[in-house]
Design a protein around this motif. Structure first.
Motif, PDB file in Angstrom:
ATOM      1  N   CYS A  58      27.497  -8.929  11.901  1.00 24.08           N
ATOM      2  CA  CYS A  58      28.872  -9.286  11.584  1.00 24.08           C
ATOM      3  C   CYS A  58      29.555  -8.067  10.963  1.00 24.08           C
ATOM      4  CB  CYS A  58      28.910 -10.476  10.628  1.00 24.08           C
ATOM      5  SG  CYS A  58      28.252 -10.131   9.005  1.00 24.08           S
ATOM      6  N   ALA A  59      30.843  -8.140  10.812  1.00 19.64           N
ATOM      7  CA  ALA A  59      31.599  -6.989  10.312  1.00 19.64           C
ATOM      8  C   ALA A  59      31.222  -6.637   8.879  1.00 19.64           C
ATOM      9  CB  ALA A  59      33.088  -7.287  10.407  1.00 19.64           C
ATOM     10  N   MET A  60      30.985  -7.639   8.042  1.00 23.77           N
ATOM     11  CA  MET A  60      30.632  -7.359   6.649  1.00 23.77           C
ATOM     12  C   MET A  60      29.246  -6.731   6.539  1.00 23.77           C
ATOM     13  SD  MET A  60      32.199 -10.661   4.697  1.00 23.77           S
ATOM     14  CE  MET A  60      31.701 -10.074   3.104  1.00 23.77           C
ATOM     15  N   CYS A  61      28.288  -7.247   7.282  1.00 21.54           N
ATOM     16  CA  CYS A  61      26.939  -6.671   7.249  1.00 21.54           C
ATOM     17  C   CYS A  61      26.970  -5.231   7.741  1.00 21.54           C
ATOM     18  CB  CYS A  61      25.991  -7.481   8.120  1.00 21.54           C
ATOM     19  SG  CYS A  61      25.718  -9.155   7.545  1.00 21.54           S
ATOM     20  N   ALA A 111      29.487  -3.121   7.677  1.00 16.74           N
ATOM     21  CA  ALA A 111      30.170  -2.244   6.716  1.00 16.74           C
ATOM     22  C   ALA A 111      29.249  -1.878   5.559  1.00 16.74           C
ATOM     23  CB  ALA A 111      31.427  -2.917   6.194  1.00 16.74           C
ATOM     24  N   VAL A 112      28.488  -2.831   5.060  1.00 16.30           N
ATOM     25  CA  VAL A 112      27.582  -2.559   3.943  1.00 16.30           C
ATOM     26  C   VAL A 112      26.431  -1.667   4.374  1.00 16.30           C
ATOM     27  CG1 VAL A 112      25.926  -3.634   2.368  1.00 16.30           C
ATOM     28  CG2 VAL A 112      28.177  -4.646   2.687  1.00 16.30           C
TER      29      VAL A 112
END
Length: 73
Positions: free
Chosen positions: A23-26, A28-29
């Motif tokens: 996903c986008a959040m994973c 990015a981190v």
């Protein structure tokens, strides 16, 4: 039935290597870390977990097809 299985195998199997399931959040981190080893491990884990629902649906459809064919003989 064998023709359908072969067609499905040739349609869907080549695309498994090109999938990215983060996903986008994973993403990015994990992209902020050096090396990207953790990001690849998380992506592989997501892909591994994603396969089982598809296998369950495939087995359910297969067994229901077998029962349907057995009933109509």
């Amino acid at each position: 039935m064998k023709k359908i299985n072969l067609i499905l195998l040739f349609l869907f199997f080549p695309f498994f290597q090109n999938l990215f399931a983060q996903c986008a959040m994973c993403r990015a981190v994990l992209e902020t870390e050096d090396g990207g080893v953790k990001a690849e491990a998380v992506n592989n884990g997501i892909m591994y977990l994603m396969v089982f629902p598809y296998l369950l649906v495939a087995f359910a459809l297969y067994f229901s097809y077998k029962v349907y064919k057995k009933k109509h003989k």
